[in-house]
Design an enzyme around this catalytic site. Sequence first.
Site, PDB file in Angstrom:
ATOM      1  N   GLY A 128      19.171  46.242  91.322  1.00  0.00           N
ATOM      2  CA  GLY A 128      20.330  46.050  90.756  1.00  0.00           C
ATOM      3  C   GLY A 128      20.625  46.459  89.336  1.00  0.00           C
ATOM      4  N   CYS A 129      19.598  46.868  88.640  1.00  0.00           N
ATOM      5  CA  CYS A 129      19.517  47.473  87.167  1.00  0.00           C
ATOM      6  C   CYS A 129      18.844  48.667  86.979  1.00  0.00           C
ATOM      7  CB  CYS A 129      18.819  46.293  86.381  1.00  0.00           C
ATOM      8  SG  CYS A 129      18.717  46.553  84.479  1.00  0.00           S
ATOM      9  N   GLY A 130      19.541  49.696  86.819  1.00  0.00           N
ATOM     10  CA  GLY A 130      19.007  51.163  86.585  1.00  0.00           C
ATOM     11  C   GLY A 130      18.748  51.441  85.254  1.00  0.00           C
ATOM     12  N   CYS A 132      17.177  49.606  82.485  1.00  0.00           N
ATOM     13  CA  CYS A 132      16.080  48.796  81.975  1.00  0.00           C
ATOM     14  C   CYS A 132      15.101  50.067  81.341  1.00  0.00           C
ATOM     15  CB  CYS A 132      15.337  47.886  82.953  1.00  0.00           C
ATOM     16  SG  CYS A 132      16.412  46.619  83.608  1.00  0.00           S
TER      17      CYS A 132
END
Length: 290
Positions: A128-130, A132
Amino acid sequence: MQTHSSSQAMAAMEDSFASHSRSPMSETRVSVRGGIEGARSRDLVAEEVPVAMVYNGVSHAVMMASPCDLEDFALGFSLSEGILQRPDQLFSVEIKPGEDGIEVDMHIAGDCYARLREQRRNMAGRTGCGLCGTESLAHVVRTLERVAPQPLPSDMAVQDALKNLKKSQPLQLQTGATHGAAWCDSRGRIVRAREDVGRHNALDKLIGAHIREHGEQAFSNGFALISSRASFEMVQKSASVGIGNLVAVSAPTALAIREARESGMNLIGFARPGRHVIYTSGDDTAQENL
């Protein structure tokens, strides 16, 4: 927890992913307390593994992902992140399972690799986090070309696709832990779908699979349906490969709406049974800017 799951269903699912060294789900012991008479003592859970995206021998990103459809993931991620401009710039993909995760080893065109090195990005992605690990603000919101104008999908098409989305999500039905992304034709029939523990990954897998099958014009007629919210990155990934219609089960963010409007994309959110909300329409220039 999906108490209706069966060991037979799990075996069939594992057979369908036999080309990979790991199944996208596994079975675990559980203890159910309260409310479920005769509940099973074992449950199916989604697998989540580190997947390293390696270009010409150099690791660029490590994403937490479901260990399936990784060839599709390789192509879709490379295109939606702007590493490749065309699918034919990806020469080969080799999946290398290891004890600590999976390497997706890609050989890409020299000019693409040179641009990649210049970006000096080394992301460490999470589900869910692209973003970082992105080094600068300039790398976050990329300038996108406008998508080709497309008509809004009809209300009936959106509702028909929504009704059939669950049927295209076997991992979600078995584990309750994955997102789905589907490509639907103009009548709302689901043509292709992919799943992953990460919503961005599911979309990348869909992009890779559909472009692999239909080429650069893969998204010229129809709409993408995603089981998640419409973050700006979901809009950005979609617009980068020419998806002109994006339909999300949950809400869009304000930045996603601005990005969709800027790229000329039709963006629909809160797609629920009997109702959905049109946030942007490519031919509507009278909307108030957020």
